[in-house]
Write a protein that holds these residues in place. Sequence first.
Motif, PDB file in Angstrom:
ATOM      1  N   TRP A 117      79.223  43.844  -5.005  1.00 23.50           N
ATOM      2  CA  TRP A 117      80.113  44.995  -5.077  1.00 23.50           C
ATOM      3  C   TRP A 117      80.197  45.636  -3.709  1.00 23.50           C
ATOM      4  N   ARG A 118      81.394  46.064  -3.355  1.00 20.09           N
ATOM      5  CA  ARG A 118      81.600  46.794  -2.105  1.00 20.09           C
ATOM      6  C   ARG A 118      82.384  48.063  -2.429  1.00 20.09           C
ATOM      7  N   TYR A 119      82.034  49.128  -1.787  1.00 20.43           N
ATOM      8  CA  TYR A 119      82.692  50.400  -2.054  1.00 20.43           C
ATOM      9  C   TYR A 119      84.157  50.342  -1.627  1.00 20.43           C
ATOM     10  N   PRO A 120      85.089  50.593  -2.548  1.00 19.77           N
ATOM     11  CA  PRO A 120      86.508  50.634  -2.184  1.00 19.77           C
ATOM     12  C   PRO A 120      86.886  52.035  -1.741  1.00 19.77           C
ATOM     13  N   ARG A 121      87.423  52.179  -0.562  1.00 22.88           N
ATOM     14  CA  ARG A 121      87.716  53.514  -0.037  1.00 22.88           C
ATOM     15  C   ARG A 121      88.924  54.115  -0.746  1.00 22.88           C
ATOM     16  N   PHE A 122      88.882  55.441  -0.930  1.00 24.74           N
ATOM     17  CA  PHE A 122      89.909  56.123  -1.708  1.00 24.74           C
ATOM     18  C   PHE A 122      90.684  57.166  -0.914  1.00 24.74           C
ATOM     19  N   ALA A 123      90.095  57.733   0.119  1.00 24.88           N
ATOM     20  CA  ALA A 123      90.737  58.831   0.834  1.00 24.88           C
ATOM     21  C   ALA A 123      91.969  58.338   1.577  1.00 24.88           C
ATOM     22  N   GLU A 161      76.438  44.819 -15.322  1.00 25.04           N
ATOM     23  CA  GLU A 161      76.866  44.311 -14.013  1.00 25.04           C
ATOM     24  C   GLU A 161      76.019  44.909 -12.903  1.00 25.04           C
ATOM     25  N   VAL A 162      75.805  46.221 -12.966  1.00 24.76           N
ATOM     26  CA  VAL A 162      75.000  46.891 -11.948  1.00 24.76           C
ATOM     27  C   VAL A 162      73.580  46.344 -11.972  1.00 24.76           C
ATOM     28  N   PHE A 163      73.033  46.156 -13.155  1.00 22.18           N
ATOM     29  CA  PHE A 163      71.679  45.624 -13.289  1.00 22.18           C
ATOM     30  C   PHE A 163      71.596  44.217 -12.707  1.00 22.18           C
ATOM     31  N   ALA A 164      72.588  43.395 -13.001  1.00 25.25           N
ATOM     32  CA  ALA A 164      72.565  42.006 -12.544  1.00 25.25           C
ATOM     33  C   ALA A 164      72.691  41.890 -11.030  1.00 25.25           C
ATOM     34  N   ALA A 165      73.250  42.904 -10.381  1.00 25.32           N
ATOM     35  CA  ALA A 165      73.381  42.855  -8.918  1.00 25.32           C
ATOM     36  C   ALA A 165      72.034  42.931  -8.224  1.00 25.32           C
ATOM     37  N   GLY A 166      71.002  43.392  -8.937  1.00 25.84           N
ATOM     38  CA  GLY A 166      69.654  43.365  -8.388  1.00 25.84           C
ATOM     39  C   GLY A 166      69.372  44.501  -7.417  1.00 25.84           C
ATOM     40  N   VAL A 167      68.381  44.252  -6.571  1.00 25.11           N
ATOM     41  CA  VAL A 167      67.916  45.263  -5.616  1.00 25.11           C
ATOM     42  C   VAL A 167      68.999  45.523  -4.576  1.00 25.11           C
ATOM     43  N   ARG A 168      69.256  46.810  -4.331  1.00 22.48           N
ATOM     44  CA  ARG A 168      70.209  47.207  -3.296  1.00 22.48           C
ATOM     45  C   ARG A 168      69.599  48.314  -2.452  1.00 22.48           C
ATOM     46  N   PRO A 169      70.068  48.483  -1.225  1.00 25.16           N
ATOM     47  CA  PRO A 169      69.509  49.540  -0.371  1.00 25.16           C
ATOM     48  C   PRO A 169      69.946  50.920  -0.839  1.00 25.16           C
ATOM     49  N   CYS A 170      69.064  51.866  -0.658  1.00 24.41           N
ATOM     50  CA  CYS A 170      69.298  53.234  -1.101  1.00 24.41           C
ATOM     51  C   CYS A 170      69.415  54.147   0.124  1.00 24.41           C
ATOM     52  N   PHE A 171      70.335  55.105   0.068  1.00 23.89           N
ATOM     53  CA  PHE A 171      70.573  55.984   1.207  1.00 23.89           C
ATOM     54  C   PHE A 171      70.738  57.423   0.739  1.00 23.89           C
ATOM     55  N   GLU A 172      70.504  58.346   1.668  1.00 26.51           N
ATOM     56  CA  GLU A 172      70.851  59.752   1.465  1.00 26.51           C
ATOM     57  C   GLU A 172      71.739  60.188   2.620  1.00 26.51           C
ATOM     58  N   GLY A 256      82.246  47.581   4.131  1.00 26.04           N
ATOM     59  CA  GLY A 256      81.490  46.675   3.268  1.00 26.04           C
ATOM     60  C   GLY A 256      80.258  47.306   2.651  1.00 26.04           C
ATOM     61  N   PHE A 257      80.203  48.637   2.622  1.00 28.46           N
ATOM     62  CA  PHE A 257      79.021  49.310   2.070  1.00 28.46           C
ATOM     63  C   PHE A 257      78.823  48.925   0.607  1.00 28.46           C
ATOM     64  N   GLY A 258      77.595  48.553   0.264  1.00 28.68           N
ATOM     65  CA  GLY A 258      77.289  48.178  -1.110  1.00 28.68           C
ATOM     66  C   GLY A 258      76.020  48.815  -1.622  1.00 28.68           C
ATOM     67  N   GLY A 259      75.596  49.904  -0.982  1.00 33.67           N
ATOM     68  CA  GLY A 259      74.333  50.527  -1.334  1.00 33.67           C
ATOM     69  C   GLY A 259      74.440  51.555  -2.442  1.00 33.67           C
ATOM     70  N   VAL A 260      73.335  52.271  -2.635  1.00 30.02           N
ATOM     71  CA  VAL A 260      73.206  53.273  -3.697  1.00 30.02           C
ATOM     72  C   VAL A 260      73.040  54.642  -3.046  1.00 30.02           C
ATOM     73  N   LEU A 261      73.738  55.636  -3.595  1.00 28.76           N
ATOM     74  CA  LEU A 261      73.618  57.034  -3.159  1.00 28.76           C
ATOM     75  C   LEU A 261      73.220  57.863  -4.376  1.00 28.76           C
ATOM     76  N   ALA A 297      83.353  53.039  -9.289  1.00 30.24           N
ATOM     77  CA  ALA A 297      82.652  53.206  -8.019  1.00 30.24           C
ATOM     78  C   ALA A 297      81.530  54.227  -8.147  1.00 30.24           C
ATOM     79  N   LEU A 298      81.779  55.290  -8.908  1.00 29.75           N
ATOM     80  CA  LEU A 298      80.744  56.304  -9.104  1.00 29.75           C
ATOM     81  C   LEU A 298      79.497  55.717  -9.755  1.00 29.75           C
ATOM     82  N   LEU A 299      79.695  54.856 -10.731  1.00 37.51           N
ATOM     83  CA  LEU A 299      78.536  54.258 -11.397  1.00 37.51           C
ATOM     84  C   LEU A 299      77.765  53.344 -10.447  1.00 37.51           C
ATOM     85  N   TRP A 300      78.481  52.601  -9.603  1.00 40.62           N
ATOM     86  CA  TRP A 300      77.794  51.731  -8.651  1.00 40.62           C
ATOM     87  C   TRP A 300      77.048  52.553  -7.598  1.00 40.62           C
ATOM     88  N   LEU A 301      77.644  53.666  -7.173  1.00 33.97           N
ATOM     89  CA  LEU A 301      76.973  54.506  -6.175  1.00 33.97           C
ATOM     90  C   LEU A 301      75.767  55.226  -6.784  1.00 33.97           C
TER      91      LEU A 301
END
Length: 325
Positions: A117-123, A161-172, A256-261, A297-301
Amino acid sequence: MADPVDALIDEVLVDAYGEDEQLWSFRQVFEDRGRFPFRGQVVGADVEVLAVDYDGDERRGLVGVCRRDEKRYRVALLDVTPVGPLALETRQLFDAYRRWSGAPPLVVPSAAVGVGWRYPRFASPPAPVAAPLALNPMGDWDPEEEYWGEPGEARHPLVEEVFAAGVRPCFEMDQVIPGVELDDLDDPIVEAADLHRAGHDRHAIRLLEGVLGLDERCVDAWGHLGLIAFDTRGPGPAAAFYDKGVAIAEASLPQGFGGVLPWGMVDNRPFLRCLHGLALCAWRQRRWDDAETMFRALLWLDPSGALNAIACLQPVLAHQRWTPR
């Protein structure tokens, strides 16, 4: 638009003449801006990268000061590959140094940027932000360590789907509230929210506009202006405010951001609120596809679902009109 890596190289090399001076300049910028330590690999061996240095050997170039099994090693930086979460500016410094050295770009393992998953930009349009908000790595987010309901309880397909993607990097993401120190009791954002709840919207708007006059990167101020507009003027005016907040936050996300916030890291909340508000505006305007993409996107983030994106998705997918709750 100028290539940010080339722009960074130009910045590093200004007033640096000859290869030795340029290497010293790169070393200084790594010291000033790099975020250490971070995980890396050298010829397949896992290491912890503690710093970047230069010992005067032009042929060897910059070196990574690495630790493995409590021993320290100095390895040519071109032989170090970051693994896992890496602060955006540190990644850009790696890219700039490798390009300057004539080395190929880094190939980052998929775990470092998220899987599937990659974050799709909206702005629209993207915000011209002079100084993007810092994106601070906070380790790995592991779905196996999260609460997903009682054993045997069915999970929503999107959660699967989110669970199956496995470990992802986390950011603040850094939060900017100009004029407010960490130990200040007075917070203009909280005050504006209280004023809105009390029906004093004009005063709240003036307060929020004053904050943005000091620093327009205060994403939370845009979000609260969007909330006031959503409650009093409708989705069109509200979307303009939410869009601005989302644009400022998106300027801090690498392509291409695919992390968790996660919502649990409080400085992520202004961005998540603005994106949620923008999705509500799309729902209320019956822009079904836009609303669906944003709620997904909100659920993935924020897989914890603090803003209940799944509950919003179900009526959106059924094309049910938005109604106040």
